[in-house]
Scaffold this active site. Structure first.
Site, PDB file in Angstrom:
ATOM      1  N   GLU A 129      47.373  19.662  13.126  1.00  0.00           N
ATOM      2  CA  GLU A 129      46.419  20.498  12.377  1.00  0.00           C
ATOM      3  C   GLU A 129      47.068  21.087  11.110  1.00  0.00           C
ATOM      4  O   GLU A 129      46.945  22.247  10.796  1.00  0.00           O
ATOM      5  CB  GLU A 129      45.900  21.638  13.276  1.00  0.00           C
ATOM      6  CG  GLU A 129      45.356  21.134  14.598  1.00  0.00           C
ATOM      7  CD  GLU A 129      44.787  22.245  15.461  1.00  0.00           C
ATOM      8  OE1 GLU A 129      44.578  23.368  14.953  1.00  0.00           O
ATOM      9  OE2 GLU A 129      44.531  21.999  16.661  1.00  0.00           O
ATOM     10  N   GLU A 178      46.439  25.322  23.472  1.00  0.00           N
ATOM     11  CA  GLU A 178      46.825  26.749  23.378  1.00  0.00           C
ATOM     12  C   GLU A 178      46.746  27.486  24.705  1.00  0.00           C
ATOM     13  O   GLU A 178      46.052  28.482  24.839  1.00  0.00           O
ATOM     14  CB  GLU A 178      45.942  27.426  22.318  1.00  0.00           C
ATOM     15  CG  GLU A 178      46.064  26.763  20.963  1.00  0.00           C
ATOM     16  CD  GLU A 178      45.095  27.332  19.923  1.00  0.00           C
ATOM     17  OE1 GLU A 178      44.682  28.490  20.063  1.00  0.00           O
ATOM     18  OE2 GLU A 178      44.761  26.591  18.983  1.00  0.00           O
TER      19      GLU A 178
HETATM   20  O1  G3I Z   1      28.016  25.860  15.316  1.00  0.00           O
HETATM   21  C1  G3I Z   1      27.794  27.268  15.433  1.00  0.00           C
HETATM   22  C2  G3I Z   1      26.490  27.659  14.775  1.00  0.00           C
HETATM   23  O2  G3I Z   1      25.409  27.072  15.503  1.00  0.00           O
HETATM   24  C3  G3I Z   1      26.349  29.185  14.759  1.00  0.00           C
HETATM   25  O3  G3I Z   1      25.190  29.527  14.042  1.00  0.00           O
HETATM   26  C4  G3I Z   1      27.575  29.786  14.081  1.00  0.00           C
HETATM   27  C5  G3I Z   1      27.488  31.296  14.007  1.00  0.00           C
HETATM   28  O4  G3I Z   1      28.112  31.868  15.126  1.00  0.00           O
HETATM   29  O5  G3I Z   1      28.753  29.408  14.815  1.00  0.00           O
HETATM   30  C6  G3I Z   1      28.952  28.001  14.766  1.00  0.00           C
HETATM   31  O6  G3I Z   1      30.099  27.679  15.499  1.00  0.00           O
HETATM   32  C7  G3I Z   1      31.307  27.997  14.804  1.00  0.00           C
HETATM   33  C8  G3I Z   1      32.124  26.699  14.707  1.00  0.00           C
HETATM   34  O7  G3I Z   1      33.423  26.958  14.160  1.00  0.00           O
HETATM   35  C9  G3I Z   1      31.441  25.661  13.821  1.00  0.00           C
HETATM   36  O8  G3I Z   1      31.338  26.165  12.516  1.00  0.00           O
HETATM   37  C10 G3I Z   1      32.061  29.023  15.660  1.00  0.00           C
HETATM   38  O9  G3I Z   1      31.361  30.251  15.570  1.00  0.00           O
HETATM   39  C11 G3I Z   1      33.467  29.206  15.091  1.00  0.00           C
HETATM   40  O10 G3I Z   1      34.212  30.034  15.972  1.00  0.00           O
HETATM   41  C12 G3I Z   1      34.157  27.842  15.033  1.00  0.00           C
HETATM   42  O11 G3I Z   1      35.453  28.045  14.472  1.00  0.00           O
HETATM   43  C13 G3I Z   1      36.354  26.958  14.731  1.00  0.00           C
HETATM   44  C14 G3I Z   1      37.516  27.469  15.603  1.00  0.00           C
HETATM   45  O12 G3I Z   1      38.480  26.433  15.775  1.00  0.00           O
HETATM   46  C15 G3I Z   1      37.021  27.900  16.976  1.00  0.00           C
HETATM   47  O13 G3I Z   1      36.503  26.755  17.655  1.00  0.00           O
HETATM   48  C16 G3I Z   1      36.911  26.485  13.381  1.00  0.00           C
HETATM   49  O14 G3I Z   1      35.860  25.869  12.635  1.00  0.00           O
HETATM   50  C17 G3I Z   1      38.006  25.458  13.612  1.00  0.00           C
HETATM   51  O15 G3I Z   1      38.633  25.109  12.365  1.00  0.00           O
HETATM   52  C18 G3I Z   1      39.079  26.056  14.525  1.00  0.00           C
HETATM   53  O16 G3I Z   1      40.030  25.076  14.756  1.00  0.00           O
HETATM   54  C19 G3I Z   1      41.074  25.489  15.665  1.00  0.00           C
HETATM   55  C20 G3I Z   1      41.442  24.292  16.525  1.00  0.00           C
HETATM   56  O17 G3I Z   1      40.287  23.829  17.210  1.00  0.00           O
HETATM   57  C21 G3I Z   1      42.559  24.660  17.492  1.00  0.00           C
HETATM   58  N1  G3I Z   1      43.724  25.190  16.767  1.00  0.00           N
HETATM   59  C22 G3I Z   1      43.416  26.326  15.885  1.00  0.00           C
HETATM   60  C23 G3I Z   1      42.336  25.927  14.876  1.00  0.00           C
HETATM   61  C24 G3I Z   1      42.061  27.075  13.925  1.00  0.00           C
HETATM   62  O18 G3I Z   1      41.529  28.176  14.644  1.00  0.00           O
END
Ligand code: G3I
Length: 348
Positions: free
Chosen positions: A240, A133
């Site tokens: 995805e 992205e």
């Molecule tokens: O692991 C931490 C945890 O320790 C903490 O307590 C919690 C509260 O803030 O956050 C946790 O991390 C979260 C992580 O997912 C694991 O659950 C992040 O906040 C959260 O932002 C993250 O969201 C992920 C997102 O990408 C951002 O990385 C989604 O699960 C994931 O499905 C999403 O996937 C993305 C692809 O990588 C790229 N394309 C878009 C797709 C959807 O956004």
């Protein structure tokens, strides 16, 4: 003979994959993955921040567990991702006094990160989403509002591919993005990947994320995008895939429904949509080499519990004061059963 899974139906077309978290490689979901899929992607556990939380600290535990599960079960692995502004660790951009680092320092850190991560899984991870992205939806080039761009200019993209290729010359290196069928964004992605390829940068494929809707992209838009990207001679993967179908709940509403809450009409609409998409994807046999679903079942989707409809992964269980959203985007329901959409994808 053992009952066929998605991977068996699609053996002559492309590998079929799924994005996992740690919960998904244990228990009932792990059995489903082994039966239905022959490709796996870490939903979060190989991203820069989770795997490299401090300058000299890597946390391999979850990524190793996912890789070991896949290797043991002869499941191919897509690495996701080596460079993205989301979940990039803050330390990477600051020096010991907390000042913003120079381009040379940031590129050296990026090289170290990519070399270390790619080396560790060399021979196990066959394809990497090297850059994720890097094109803005609403600006005219790479998103200028991120530190990657501000500090390095556009160089960081080509460099990331070069670092990854140097670490594992056999890995297939992908540029990965969403809304890749939108006419305007499609041409930006095309232009970026063409310029990389023409410059001799080791890019081998384009990942169309495939976070698609019931009516978007249209079959014509999808075919046009696939043809446009394929004309570069690059491999394509849908990385995805999910089809957004969701139910909104008012704050304070009772707990989410035990059953899927997906009305029969919506279930049929989603099944027809999945059938339409897979009919098109099968036409690109040999060009499309993998189709990966984002998450395993409706039990857990990144589309769940979104903060008031804003995209982004609300941390599991985080309930905001605004609308709660439950999504039913995948082929398996919350009890891991095969939905109508599953059968519409395999009956061809
Ligand atoms: O692991 C931490 C945890 O320790 C903490 O307590 C919690 C509260 O803030 O956050 C946790 O991390 C979260 C992580 O997912 C694991 O659950 C992040 O906040 C959260 O932002 C993250 O969201 C992920 C997102 O990408 C951002 O990385 C989604 O699960 C994931 O499905 C999403 O996937 C993305 C692809 O990588 C790229 N394309 C878009 C797709 C959807 O956004």
């Amino acid at each position: 003979a053992a009952e066929k899974g998605l991977k068996d139906y699609y053996r002559n077309y492309f590998t079929v994959g799924v994005a996992v978290n740690m919960a998904a490689i244990q228990g009932a979901e792990a059995d489903l993955i082994k039966k239905e899929f022959n490709s796996i992607t870490a939903e979060n556990d190989m991203k820069m921040g989770p795997i490299h939380p401090q300058e000299n600290v890597y946390d391999w535990s979850r990524a190793d567990a996912i890789v070991d599960f896949a290797v043991k079960n002869k499941i191919r692995i897509r690495g996701h991702n080596l460079l993205w502004h989301t979940q990039a660790p803050a330390w990477m951009f600051k020096d010991s006094e907390g000042n913003q680092v120079s381009k040379a320092v940031l590129l050296a850190r990026l090289k170290d990160h990519i070399t270390t991560v790619v080396n560790r899984y060399k021979g196990k991870i066959y394809a990497w989403d090297v850059v994720n992205e890097a094109i803005d939806d609403n600006k005219d080039t790479y998103f200028r509002n991120t530190l990657w761009y501000k500090i390095c200019g556009e160089d960081f993209i080509a460099k990331a591919f070069e670092y990854a290729h140097a670490a594992d010359p056999s890995a297939a290196l992908y540029y990965n993005d969403y809304n890749s069928e939108d006419e305007v964004k499609r041409e930006k992605i095309y232009k970026l990947c063409k310029s990389l390829k023409d410059a001799g940068v080791p890019i081998h494929g384009i990942g169309l994320q495939g976070h698609w809707k019931l009516n978007d992209p249209s079959p014509e838009m999808l075919r046009k995008a696939l043809d446009r990207y394929a004309s570069l001679g690059l491999k394509l993967q849908v990385t995805e895939l999910d089809i957004t179908v969701r139910t909104r709940f008012k704050p304070g509403a009772p707990a989410l429904p035990a059953d899927s809450g997906l009305t029969p009409a919506l279930a049929q609409q989603q099944a027809d949509r999945y059938a339409e998409i897979f009919k098109i994807l099968r036409e690109y046999k040999g060009v499309i080499t993998n189709v990966t679903f984002w998450n395993v079942s409706d039990k857990h989707s990144w589309l769940d519990l979104r903060r008031g409809g804003l995209a982004g992964g609300a941390a599991a269980g985080e309930v905001t004061s605004r609308k709660i959203v439950k999504a039913y985007p995948l082929l398996f329901d919350e009890q891991l059963g095969r939905k109508k959409a599953y059968w519409s994808v395999v009956n061809f």
